[in-house]
Motif scaffolding. Structure first.
Motif, PDB file in Angstrom:
ATOM      1  N   LEU A  56       0.921  -1.226  -0.129  1.00  0.00           N
ATOM      2  CA  LEU A  56      -0.038   0.078   0.049  1.00  0.00           C
ATOM      3  C   LEU A  56       0.737   1.276   0.067  1.00  0.00           C
ATOM      4  CD1 LEU A  56      -2.877  -1.120   2.374  1.00  0.00           C
ATOM      5  CD2 LEU A  56      -3.078  -0.721   0.148  1.00  0.00           C
ATOM      6  N   PRO A  66      -1.038   3.285  -3.378  1.00  0.00           N
ATOM      7  CA  PRO A  66      -2.099   2.602  -3.557  1.00  0.00           C
ATOM      8  C   PRO A  66      -2.998   3.273  -4.877  1.00  0.00           C
ATOM      9  CG  PRO A  66      -2.455   4.127  -1.581  1.00  0.00           C
ATOM     10  CD  PRO A  66      -1.159   4.145  -2.152  1.00  0.00           C
ATOM     11  N   ARG A 114      -6.794   2.658   0.914  1.00  0.00           N
ATOM     12  CA  ARG A 114      -6.065   3.600   0.491  1.00  0.00           C
ATOM     13  C   ARG A 114      -6.154   4.797   0.959  1.00  0.00           C
ATOM     14  NH1 ARG A 114      -7.107   5.759  -5.933  1.00  0.00           N
ATOM     15  NH2 ARG A 114      -5.870   7.396  -5.855  1.00  0.00           N
TER      16      ARG A 114
END
Length: 145
Positions: free
Chosen positions: A81, A84, A94
């Motif tokens: 992430l 993202p 996100r």
């Protein structure tokens, strides 16, 4: 029992499994096939969903074995992430990775799992299964990002 507002005082990497899983709001947007422009990294979402998706629940029908049954299924981890951009803009993973707030309709904020559907933030009723779809380019949508 989850810590009250755990996402406000824990990083993604500090969350336990229950907290991590609770971030998923069940919108199923991440189960949509998407296309990416390699030059610009722009993501084009389609209205075609993975065959494992259970539309009634907004959850994977075989969550435990999803990566085996669907090799291109991405298992989210704090490690992937870092950037993202490829996730929907409303995705809690996100948003938190980008140091943003969860939306008011997110079940952790609203206290109500039905708030996702009522806010129009699910793919329910707007998609087709990959088994019933033709070329993905014919299924690009503009109703979500």
């Amino acid at each position: 029992m989850l810590d009250h507002e755990f996402w406000r005082h824990k990083s993604l990497g500090e969350m336990n499994r229950d907290e991590w899983e609770a971030l998923c709001d069940g919108c199923a947007k991440c189960c949509l096939h998407r296309l990416e422009d390699d030059a610009t990294r722009e993501i084009y979402f389609t209205n075609v969903h993975c065959r494992l998706l259970d539309l009634a629940s907004g959850r994977c029908g075989d969550y435990r074995n999803r990566s085996t049954r669907v090799p291109d299924c991405v298992t989210l981890t704090p490690g992937n992430l870092g950037d993202p951009y490829w996730l929907p803009s409303t995705c809690a993973y996100r948003l938190l990775a980008e140091d943003k707030e969860l939306p008011p309709w997110h079940p952790l904020v609203s206290g109500d799992a039905g708030s996702v559907l009522r806010s129009g933030n699910t793919i329910t009723g707007r998609c087709v299964c990959e088994d019933d779809a033709d070329e993905l380019e014919h299924h690009i949508i503009t109703w979500m990002r």
